[in-house]
Design a protein around this motif. Structure first.
Motif, PDB file in Angstrom:
ATOM      1  N   LEU A 116      -2.401 -29.589  16.786  1.00 19.36           N
ATOM      2  CA  LEU A 116      -1.117 -28.997  17.150  1.00 19.36           C
ATOM      3  C   LEU A 116      -1.054 -28.644  18.639  1.00 19.36           C
ATOM      4  CD1 LEU A 116      -0.350 -26.619  14.128  1.00 19.36           C
ATOM      5  CD2 LEU A 116       0.521 -28.922  14.576  1.00 19.36           C
ATOM      6  N   MET A 117      -2.199 -28.490  19.261  1.00 19.82           N
ATOM      7  CA  MET A 117      -2.244 -28.189  20.699  1.00 19.82           C
ATOM      8  C   MET A 117      -3.278 -29.105  21.343  1.00 19.82           C
ATOM      9  SD  MET A 117      -1.948 -24.033  20.917  1.00 19.82           S
ATOM     10  CE  MET A 117      -2.249 -24.092  22.680  1.00 19.82           C
ATOM     11  N   PRO A 118      -2.934 -30.379  21.498  1.00 20.52           N
ATOM     12  CA  PRO A 118      -3.923 -31.380  21.928  1.00 20.52           C
ATOM     13  C   PRO A 118      -4.118 -31.430  23.434  1.00 20.52           C
ATOM     14  CG  PRO A 118      -1.833 -32.440  21.584  1.00 20.52           C
ATOM     15  CD  PRO A 118      -1.613 -30.973  21.288  1.00 20.52           C
ATOM     16  N   PHE A 119      -4.458 -30.294  24.018  1.00 19.60           N
ATOM     17  CA  PHE A 119      -4.512 -30.224  25.473  1.00 19.60           C
ATOM     18  C   PHE A 119      -5.940 -30.255  26.018  1.00 19.60           C
ATOM     19  CE2 PHE A 119      -0.585 -27.556  24.502  1.00 19.60           C
ATOM     20  CZ  PHE A 119       0.275 -28.634  24.647  1.00 19.60           C
ATOM     21  N   ALA A 121     -12.694 -30.458   7.436  1.00 19.62           N
ATOM     22  CA  ALA A 121     -11.851 -31.364   8.233  1.00 19.62           C
ATOM     23  C   ALA A 121     -12.160 -31.248   9.721  1.00 19.62           C
ATOM     24  CB  ALA A 121     -10.380 -31.089   7.977  1.00 19.62           C
ATOM     25  N   SER A 122     -12.313 -32.381  10.384  1.00 19.58           N
ATOM     26  CA  SER A 122     -12.618 -32.371  11.816  1.00 19.58           C
ATOM     27  C   SER A 122     -11.479 -31.791  12.643  1.00 19.58           C
ATOM     28  CB  SER A 122     -12.922 -33.801  12.293  1.00 19.58           C
ATOM     29  OG  SER A 122     -11.801 -34.642  12.117  1.00 19.58           O
ATOM     30  N   SER A 123     -10.247 -31.866  12.124  1.00 18.64           N
ATOM     31  CA  SER A 123      -9.094 -31.344  12.864  1.00 18.64           C
ATOM     32  C   SER A 123      -9.111 -29.825  12.968  1.00 18.64           C
ATOM     33  CB  SER A 123      -7.793 -31.813  12.206  1.00 18.64           C
ATOM     34  OG  SER A 123      -7.791 -31.512  10.823  1.00 18.64           O
ATOM     35  N   PHE A 124      -9.982 -29.176  12.200  1.00 16.62           N
ATOM     36  CA  PHE A 124     -10.106 -27.720  12.271  1.00 16.62           C
ATOM     37  C   PHE A 124     -11.404 -27.297  12.959  1.00 16.62           C
ATOM     38  CE2 PHE A 124      -6.943 -28.067   8.915  1.00 16.62           C
ATOM     39  CZ  PHE A 124      -6.113 -26.984   9.153  1.00 16.62           C
ATOM     40  N   THR A 126      -5.699 -32.583   5.674  1.00 16.23           N
ATOM     41  CA  THR A 126      -6.671 -32.430   6.756  1.00 16.23           C
ATOM     42  C   THR A 126      -6.088 -32.707   8.136  1.00 16.23           C
ATOM     43  OG1 THR A 126      -7.378 -34.754   6.664  1.00 16.23           O
ATOM     44  CG2 THR A 126      -8.471 -33.203   5.165  1.00 16.23           C
ATOM     45  N   PHE A 127      -4.930 -33.369   8.193  1.00 17.78           N
ATOM     46  CA  PHE A 127      -4.274 -33.763   9.440  1.00 17.78           C
ATOM     47  C   PHE A 127      -5.069 -34.808  10.212  1.00 17.78           C
ATOM     48  CE2 PHE A 127      -2.784 -29.514   8.388  1.00 17.78           C
ATOM     49  CZ  PHE A 127      -1.409 -29.710   8.377  1.00 17.78           C
TER      50      PHE A 127
END
Length: 333
Positions: free
Chosen positions: A137-140, A181-184, A227-228
């Motif tokens: 959600l914040m891919p900065f 999940a890797s996204s977390f 998992t997104f």
């Protein structure tokens, strides 16, 4: 004998399930000892102005970090709404997110955190308390240093607003997902862009904006709803957005309507193919929001410079075409 076997299996299942429950409860919100980036905020007016452009333009922070759905609509339309946070984002069976207060309020905003803590949040997706956030959600994390500095410098320059935002809520399923999940998970080894590309119509700038600032790749890629994590080709579309009843009702749309992002590769059947040239592309963006419940941040994107929009078009049209079928873009389940 059979009863004993069945009983033994039941006991084993209870032990396994119970152990898993205990494991999740003990580990879902673990903390990480991630080093702080060696970055410093600036009071230089030009740097602050660059940060303002990013926050209210391509990085679109201003659309989410407001206090209500009504303020989201107002911010999208270009009103100067305080970034005090509080908007509710439902994540289905995973839980509920609440956008945070980005003003420099010393009690409820980022004024209570050091520059290093704020920079670590952006670069590593690790919050000031050491826990990880949903990085997609914040891919900065790979944003160039000077742009990270510009964003935080601008946030520090805003008027502080007191607004105590509720903590995120996670279901048991959401807690389990946070573990696996890797996204977390934190971004432990980011690869920051060497320097922000000059604002010119180049493929390099388009890729930089698309991947590290505007997050086109994040939304225009099909992702698992739990998992997104990506389950489709990059830029092929297909990511589903569940209904946002409060927003849908406020703008007079069906509260049961889901949306999917379209394919924006240069495939003959993609949404990108509708634009025959860069002028048509820019013209569409300048019109802003046409579909009231679109998850795309049309307002901030409509205020991007010509150079940024042209660069995005050049980059997207340079991609390998994908025939990935994203499905119906508006649908009901």
């Amino acid at each position: 004998m059979l009863k004993k076997i069945i009983f033994g299996i039941l006991i084993l299942l209870i032990v396994i399930i119970g152990g898993f429950v205990v494991f999740v409860q003990l580990n879902w919100n673990k903390t990480y000892d991630i080093p702080y980036p060696e970055l410093q905020v600036s009071t230089d007016p030009e740097i602050i102005e660059r940060g303002k452009y990013l926050v209210h333009g391509p990085a679109h922070c201003s659309n989410c970090h407001v206090g209500s759905v009504a303020e989201m609509i107002a911010a999208d339309a270009g009103e100067n709404v305080p970034l005090k946070g509080g908007v509710i984002f439902p994540l289905g069976p995973v839980g509920t997110l609440y956008t945070k207060n980005l003003t420099p309020d010393p009690t409820t905003g980022i004024g209570r955190y050091s520059d290093a803590e704020v920079f670590r949040m952006m670069r590593h997706a690790v919050k000031p308390d050491g826990t990880a956030t949903l990085s997609v959600l914040m891919p900065f994390w790979d944003m160039a240093d000077e742009d990270l500095v510009a964003v935080v410098s601008y946030l520090r320059s805003m008027e502080p607003v007191s607004n105590d935002v509720q903590q995120n809520e996670w279901t048991f399923m959401g807690k389990a997902v946070r573990i696996i999940a890797s996204s977390f998970q934190p971004i432990e080894n980011p690869k920051p862009y060497p320097s922000a590309p000059p604002m010119a119509a180049t493929i390099e700038l388009g890729e930089y904006l698309s991947r590290y600032v505007a997050n086109c790749v994040g939304c225009h890629t099909n992702r698992d709803q739990m998992t997104f994590e990506a389950i489709g080709p990059e830029y092929g579309g297909g990511m589903e957005f569940e209904p946002f009843p409060e927003l849908h009702l406020m703008v007079g749309e069906d509260p049961e309507l889901w949306l999917r992002t379209p394919n924006i590769t240069p495939s003959p059947n993609s949404s990108l193919s509708k634009f025959k040239n860069v002028e048509e592309w820019k013209e569409r963006f300048r019109k802003g929001r046409q579909i009231k419940i679109s998850p795309m941040h049309w307002g901030p994107f409509s205020r991007m410079t010509d150079e940024d929009l042209e660069a995005l078009y050049l980059y997207l049209t340079s991609l390998e075409p994908s025939d990935y079928d994203a499905g119906e873009l508006m649908f009901k389940k």
